[in-house]
Design an enzyme around this catalytic site. Structure first.
Site, PDB file in Angstrom:
ATOM      1  CE  LYS A  56      -2.988   2.245   4.699  1.00 48.23           C
ATOM      2  NZ  LYS A  56      -2.797   1.400   3.511  1.00 48.23           N
ATOM      3  CB  SER A  75      -0.949   0.018   1.197  1.00 50.96           C
ATOM      4  OG  SER A  75      -0.248   0.189   2.408  1.00 50.96           O
TER       5      SER A  75
END
Length: 239
Positions: free
Chosen positions: A122, A53
């Site tokens: 993230k 990701s």
């Protein structure tokens, strides 16, 4: 002194030297483990990357070091790569063996990367009070009405938009809006708006900010925000 007495004295000296060396080595090891434990507890912690990701910034099985003074003593900034505990429902179930034996000891004192399943990595796009939306006519994410150019993101060939879905949110105070750099392969804030937290990450769940990619060595690099990415965003927020 007789020859026998001299030999005995030399033997005692050698034994004393070996024992002294072993004692000093033990002290050094104890101090090293103690320092490592204190660093892991209060300052720095190591994590590994389990998914794609955050490619290409971070790749599967990379190791990162995280500054745990963020956010308690140092504010989270837009563009920071942060590690946080799963707010609930973000992570796909994945099987993994819990650390055993020596690996568990090394993790507990910070000498091995944390491989547990409860953390997410993230990039921060919006902080408390920011309005984050997608997309403008050029397919860019906007923060407080300012389009941001994100050189770190990965998109499929031929795709111009920074996000496959539209969104328009205002980040609550004390929370963050986060997205993965691999925008079309990241289950981030956009895809968790149906969860109790509405896709926002409470700052209290943040473990820290990643500041260096330390493994593998051939990819060693300092982690940060490309200069100019969020230029003008603060001024737009104040107006």
């Amino acid at each position: 002194m007789s020859e026998a007495e001299a030999t005995t004295s030399q033997q005692r000296t050698r034994r004393g030297g070996i024992l002294g060396f072993l004692r000093d080595l033990l002290v050094i090891l104890v101090v090293a483990f103690l320092v490592s434990f204190l660093l892991k507890t209060f300052l720095v912690r190591s994590f590994f990357i389990p998914s794609e990701s955050m490619e290409n910034t971070l790749q599967i099985d990379d190791r990162i070091l995280v500054n745990q003074l963020v956010p308690d003593l140092i504010d989270v900034q837009r563009g920071d790569i942060v590690v946080f505990k799963d707010p609930g429902g973000w992570l796909y179930p994945r099987g993994s063996e819990p650390p055993r034996g020596f690996e568990r000891v090394l993790q507990s004192i910070g000498l091995a990367a944390d491989t547990s399943n409860e953390y997410v990595v993230k990039r921060v796009i919006g902080v408390g009070g920011d309005r984050v939306e997608c997309c403008d006519a050029q397919g860019r994410v906007m923060v407080n009405g300012v389009p941001i150019d994100e050189p770190y993101i990965v998109k499929p060939a031929g795709e111009e938009r920074a996000s496959a879905i539209d969104f328009d949110v205002t980040v609550p105070e004390g929370s963050l809006w986060v997205m993965g750099d691999n925008r079309y392969q990241s289950k981030d804030s956009r895809y968790n708006q149906d969860q109790p937290g509405k896709g926002f990450v409470p700052e209290e769940e943040v473990v820290g900010r990643a500041f260096v990619l330390n493994w593998p060595l051939n990819r060693f690099t300092w982690l940060g925000t490309p200069e100019g990415t969020f230029t003008g965003v603060d001024a737009a927020m104040e107006n």
